[in-house]
Design a protein around this motif. Structure first.
Motif, PDB file in Angstrom:
ATOM      1  N   TRP A  66      -2.049  17.199  20.485  1.00  0.00           N
ATOM      2  CA  TRP A  66      -1.212  18.066  19.668  1.00  0.00           C
ATOM      3  C   TRP A  66      -1.370  19.519  20.095  1.00  0.00           C
ATOM      4  N   PHE A 122       0.094  20.490  15.162  1.00  0.00           N
ATOM      5  CA  PHE A 122      -0.943  20.191  14.165  1.00  0.00           C
ATOM      6  C   PHE A 122      -0.549  20.744  12.796  1.00  0.00           C
ATOM      7  N   VAL A 162      -7.628  16.419  17.438  1.00  0.00           N
ATOM      8  CA  VAL A 162      -6.415  17.105  17.913  1.00  0.00           C
ATOM      9  C   VAL A 162      -6.256  16.936  19.418  1.00  0.00           C
TER      10      VAL A 162
END
Length: 444
Positions: free
Chosen positions: A25, A30, A20
């Motif tokens: 993100w 996400f 991530v």
């Protein structure tokens, strides 16, 4: 160390959080990307921001199977690794390499496009539709246990094909076939005395119809559920299901079937006026029937015409203990069934009408006529006897045994014949149905 061209990121606690951070993100992004990926592969699951935080921290247990499948499809890594420690190859200081990110995005897009393009040959879908239609029509003449094996095989084939294609139109067709097959399995399961399995399968058929927004499949599935509830004595539940289902069902055959089954439940509740109203509404719907692609087009067990309406009317008046009206309707049903070619005649339905005719005559005190009407039923081989037919016959036996009929010669013969017939009837099938629960249905 210079941090030019770099940005400082917190030390990731899991490989998932590392991914991530590497993609930059936000938590909301996400969750949105996960939910989108779930839709792409037909998994009925989503993740909230609160749940996502626990995932990223690596502190929670592995998610449910549906979520694991989505994560592995989307991120292309085993879920055990995603929920494990971060990779040593990625430092806490994450360099933003634009070229690498673009190349990775390109590869993932190409892989996804190729996966989405996976399709079935049109001939394969045509063959599945043809087989489903054949089995729907074979329901009228084949023994339930014989039909069961063929339907389970078709169901498994449809499920396998769902795993092979990601084309939305083909998946919608396969969902329709899955719903049709589960509906037929529901009818067969009940015929074999498995009421719980029949109810679950009917719900599965409805689920498929709901997924693809197919009101005819949903209406047929609701009618199947109502039939199971009816024979289980849950008459108020039948009425409750029918009220909502009729509002959503298409006009014509789908709605006619719902009105007919509802009328029978109302009869057991003693609501004679409402029975007449619903049977009238059923006739009105049948007058405009014939254009439903599923129920009219496939036919067989999916069909519902004036013959089956007469069968339901006879049964409803038997439940109301109106012998005169019941005899008229049951006789009309018998006549209507015999007007069909033998190869297209629903044998169990025809004999059910014979039992209703016999019961109506008992209610009128005509035991000789009742005995005569029962003869074709008593000759039916055990493997063709269904749960509904068995319940009708045993109900007739109880009626003849009671009250003033107990000592009559014809009554004694009917009672003895019914007792022998019931003892020889095929018991509940011991074969394992291997039915999935509604939560385990593929792609739903």
């Amino acid at each position: 160390m210079s941090t030019t061209g770099r940005r400082l990121a917190p030390q990731p606690r899991s490989r998932l959080e590392q991914r991530v951070q590497g993609a930059h993100w936000t938590l909301r992004e996400f969750c949105s990307a996960f939910n989108k990926a779930a839709g792409e592969i037909g998994e009925n699951t989503q993740v909230s921001e609160r749940q996502a935080k626990r995932w990223l921290a690596g502190a929670s247990e592995l998610p449910r199977p549906q979520a694991r499948r989505v994560l592995e499809y989307w991120l292309r890594e085993p879920v055990d690794r995603l929920f494990g420690p971060p990779s040593e190859a990625s430092p806490a200081l994450i360099a933003v390499n634009t070229e690498e990110l673009l190349m990775s995005a390109g590869r993932e897009a190409a892989d996804h496009a190729l996966n989405a393009a996976t399709a079935l040959a049109s001939a394969a879908l045509e063959a599945l539709h043809a087989e489903a239609g054949r089995l729907a029509r074979a329901y009228f003449t084949k023994a339930p246990l014989e039909l069961l094996g063929e339907l389970v095989k078709l169901r498994d084939t449809v499920y396998q094909q769902l795993e092979r294609t990601h084309k939305p139109r083909q998946r919608a067709e396969l969902f329709l076939l899955a719903g049709q097959t589960c509906g037929l399995l529901s009818s067969v399961a009940f015929d074999l005395g498995h009421a719980e399995a029949a109810e679950e399968l009917a719900r599965a058929a409805y689920t498929y119809g709901d997924v693809i927004d197919h009101p005819s499949l949903c209406g047929w599935a609701r009618a199947l559920t109502m039939s199971v509830l009816l024979w289980s004595g849950r008459y108020h539940d039948v009425v409750n299901v029918a009220t909502r289902a009729i509002e959503l069902a298409p006009a014509g055959t789908p709605r006619a079937r719902l009105f007919a089954v509802k009328s029978r439940a109302l009869a057991y509740l003693g609501a004679a006026d409402e029975v007449a109203t619903n049977l009238g509404a059923c006739s009105d719907e049948l007058d405009r029937a014939g254009n439903d692609a599923l129920m009219d087009g496939v036919g067989g067990e999916l069909s519902f015409g004036h013959t089956r309406r007469a069968l339901c009317a006879g049964a409803a008046h038997v439940a109301l203990r109106d012998g005169e009206r019941a005899e008229i309707e049951a006789a009309a049903a018998v006549e209507a069934f015999t007007a069909h070619p033998v190869s297209q005649r629903w044998r169990a339905g025809e004999l059910a009408a014979q039992v209703d005719l016999s019961t109506a005559r008992v209610l009128r005190g005509d035991l000789a006529g009742a005995e005569y009407a029962l003869k074709p039923v008593l000759a039916l081989p055990a493997e063709h006897r269904t749960e509904a037919l068995t319940q009708r016959v045993t109900g007739l036996g109880r009626l003849v045994t009671a009250g003033s009929f107990r000592g009559a010669v014809e009554g004694v013969r009917i009672r003895d014949a019914v007792t022998t017939w019931a003892s020889d009837t095929l018991p509940k099938a011991t074969a394992t149905l291997e039915l999935p629960s509604a939560s385990e249905l593929p792609g739903v």
